[in-house]
Design a protein around this motif. Structure first.
Motif, PDB file in Angstrom:
ATOM      1  N   GLU A 290      10.188   8.797   4.955  1.00 47.02           N
ATOM      2  CA  GLU A 290       9.690   9.746   5.951  1.00 47.02           C
ATOM      3  C   GLU A 290      10.815  10.650   6.448  1.00 47.02           C
ATOM      4  O   GLU A 290      10.644  11.878   6.557  1.00 47.02           O
ATOM      5  CB  GLU A 290       9.065   8.983   7.117  1.00 47.02           C
ATOM      6  N   HIS A 291      11.959  10.064   6.738  1.00 46.35           N
ATOM      7  CA  HIS A 291      13.069  10.827   7.312  1.00 46.35           C
ATOM      8  C   HIS A 291      13.656  11.814   6.313  1.00 46.35           C
ATOM      9  O   HIS A 291      13.997  12.958   6.662  1.00 46.35           O
ATOM     10  CB  HIS A 291      14.158   9.862   7.795  1.00 46.35           C
ATOM     11  N   LEU A 292      13.758  11.388   5.043  1.00 44.68           N
ATOM     12  CA  LEU A 292      14.400  12.213   4.019  1.00 44.68           C
ATOM     13  C   LEU A 292      13.410  13.039   3.211  1.00 44.68           C
ATOM     14  O   LEU A 292      13.808  13.739   2.282  1.00 44.68           O
ATOM     15  CB  LEU A 292      15.216  11.319   3.074  1.00 44.68           C
ATOM     16  N   LYS A 293      12.124  12.958   3.562  1.00 44.17           N
ATOM     17  CA  LYS A 293      11.070  13.717   2.867  1.00 44.17           C
ATOM     18  C   LYS A 293      11.038  13.363   1.375  1.00 44.17           C
ATOM     19  O   LYS A 293      10.965  14.231   0.494  1.00 44.17           O
ATOM     20  CB  LYS A 293      11.282  15.228   3.031  1.00 44.17           C
ATOM     21  N   CYS A 294      11.088  12.058   1.100  1.00 45.83           N
ATOM     22  CA  CYS A 294      11.057  11.570  -0.277  1.00 45.83           C
ATOM     23  C   CYS A 294       9.711  10.927  -0.584  1.00 45.83           C
ATOM     24  O   CYS A 294       8.899  10.685   0.302  1.00 45.83           O
ATOM     25  CB  CYS A 294      12.163  10.532  -0.501  1.00 45.83           C
ATOM     26  N   ALA A 295       9.517  10.621  -1.855  1.00 48.80           N
ATOM     27  CA  ALA A 295       8.350   9.864  -2.283  1.00 48.80           C
ATOM     28  C   ALA A 295       8.735   8.404  -2.469  1.00 48.80           C
ATOM     29  O   ALA A 295       9.884   8.089  -2.776  1.00 48.80           O
ATOM     30  CB  ALA A 295       7.797  10.423  -3.589  1.00 48.80           C
ATOM     31  N   ILE A 296       7.762   7.526  -2.272  1.00 50.81           N
ATOM     32  CA  ILE A 296       7.947   6.105  -2.582  1.00 50.81           C
ATOM     33  C   ILE A 296       7.657   5.897  -4.065  1.00 50.81           C
ATOM     34  O   ILE A 296       6.633   6.368  -4.583  1.00 50.81           O
ATOM     35  CB  ILE A 296       6.992   5.237  -1.742  1.00 50.81           C
ATOM     36  N   LEU A 297       8.542   5.197  -4.755  1.00 53.93           N
ATOM     37  CA  LEU A 297       8.371   4.924  -6.181  1.00 53.93           C
ATOM     38  C   LEU A 297       8.255   3.428  -6.406  1.00 53.93           C
ATOM     39  O   LEU A 297       9.127   2.664  -5.991  1.00 53.93           O
ATOM     40  CB  LEU A 297       9.557   5.485  -6.979  1.00 53.93           C
ATOM     41  N   VAL A 298       7.161   3.003  -7.072  1.00 56.11           N
ATOM     42  CA  VAL A 298       6.910   1.589  -7.351  1.00 56.11           C
ATOM     43  C   VAL A 298       6.457   1.443  -8.801  1.00 56.11           C
ATOM     44  O   VAL A 298       6.061   2.422  -9.446  1.00 56.11           O
ATOM     45  CB  VAL A 298       5.822   1.009  -6.413  1.00 56.11           C
ATOM     46  N   THR A 299       6.505   0.226  -9.312  1.00 54.61           N
ATOM     47  CA  THR A 299       6.019  -0.022 -10.673  1.00 54.61           C
ATOM     48  C   THR A 299       4.513  -0.201 -10.704  1.00 54.61           C
ATOM     49  O   THR A 299       3.887  -0.045 -11.751  1.00 54.61           O
ATOM     50  CB  THR A 299       6.689  -1.268 -11.268  1.00 54.61           C
TER      51      THR A 299
END
Length: 249
Positions: A74-83
């Protein structure tokens, strides 16, 4: 010429329920290797990588590394990546948190998962867990008291998880009723008595548990149903705003 979609930076997340899962192809190392490899090719790279050894059932915010991963994303404006989506958990509260914070979800080998697909997969993961709990209860009934205590030490927990089947059925029932309201918006202006009568006469009864037990709608139950529908419409408007702003999509 269409614009090329911008690739995100990733916050990786891996999870196993128990250390024993490491021997079933779900090891943390295996998940993390796949996340690192995909992040190099499918995005701008990996900002951080988090892991939990904890069940995916229950409140997702009780998993410390998931909390940290969501905070970073949220803070870094990233996406969550999972398998796999089920690594995020087997509880729809994960979906609510991700949407509320506007955090996109990417899956290794698949790319970005839109919000409708994310919710469907989390619901399937939740229902799978509930079915396992019910099977444990059913198998336990056939055993002696001593065998029951030995084989299913967490039976009360399994029994509680079994109630998720009812929650899933209630959600399916509501979505069916919402479809009726979408086609017949005049029902929203009817009195609760008339609405209950219309639904019951048309055979759209209130399904209340995993055995498809049906009960007639009452003035009280249709009042709550109509309230849930209005809340559903508001949520859809808000989700559309998030989609247009570049969150899920």
């Amino acid at each position: 010429m269409p614009r090329r979609p911008q690739l995100p930076s990733f916050v990786g997340y891996s999870r196993v329920s128990t250390l024993q899962q490491s021997y079933k192809g779900l090891s943390l190392d295996g998940q993390q290797d796949a996340i690192r490899s995909y992040a190099r090719v499918g995005g701008k790279g990996l900002i951080s990588l988090h892991e939990d050894i904890k069940s995916g059932a229950g409140n997702p915010m009780l998993r410390p590394d998931l909390r940290d991963a969501l905070k970073n994303a949220e803070h870094l404006k990233c996406a969550i990546l999972v398998t796999s989506v089920c690594r995020l958990g087997r509880d729809l509260r994960v979906y609510d948190i991700l949407v509320e914070r506007g955090i996109p979800v990417w899956v290794v080998g698949e790319g970005k998962i839109d919000r409708s697909e994310l919710k469907a997969r989390l619901r399937a993961a939740r229902d799978w867990l509930a079915r396992r709990a019910l099977q444990a209860i059913a198998a336990n009934v056939k055993k002696s008291p001593a065998e029951r205590k030995k084989s299913v030490p967490n039976l009360p927990h399994a029994r509680r998880r079994g109630t998720l089947i009812n929650a899933g059925r209630a959600e399916e029932r509501d979505m069916k009723m919402f479809g009726i309201f979408d086609v017949n918006p005049v029902l929203l202006d009817a009195s609760r008595k008339d609405l209950a009568q219309a639904l019951n006469i048309s055979g759209n009864f209130n399904i209340v548990d995993q055995f498809d037990r049906q009960e007639p709608w009452t003035e009280r139950s249709v009042g709550r149903l109509r309230q849930r529908y209005r809340q559903h419409l508001q949520e859809q408007l808000e989700l559309d705003d998030w989609d247009n702003a570049g969150g899920f999509g």
